[in-house]
Design a protein around this motif. Sequence first.
Motif: not given
Length: 122
Positions: A19, A21, A78, A80, A82
């Motif tokens: 993941r 960020s 933020t 992300y 994944q």
Amino acid sequence: QVQLVESGGGLVQAGGSLRLSCAASGRTFSNYAMAWFRQAPGKEREFVSAISWRFGTTYYSDSVKGRFTISRDNTKNTVYLQMNSLKPEDTAVYHCAADERLGTLRDVYKYWGQGTQVTVSS
């Protein structure tokens, strides 16, 4: 001005997950579309995924659709990424990008992070 800092890259075996960020600072994060691009050695930087600022609409390249998921948390500034079922061909430096506009072309985005390396071993 928007500053972007990526994290979460690393070395993983094929089939594994990571993941990523991207932490943003500067202007109001929630007003910006966010995207991920990647660049493998000797190749052009290519679009991976993007998410709109207002409704969180998501977009993916065909090569990652069904394996990667983009999301954002406007309270944490933020975004992300994944990444599941990773393949050796996913190996690249992954860059976060931001702009008031949304698109799949790198020229759309004004702000860029320095990138984080993702290496997938076979």
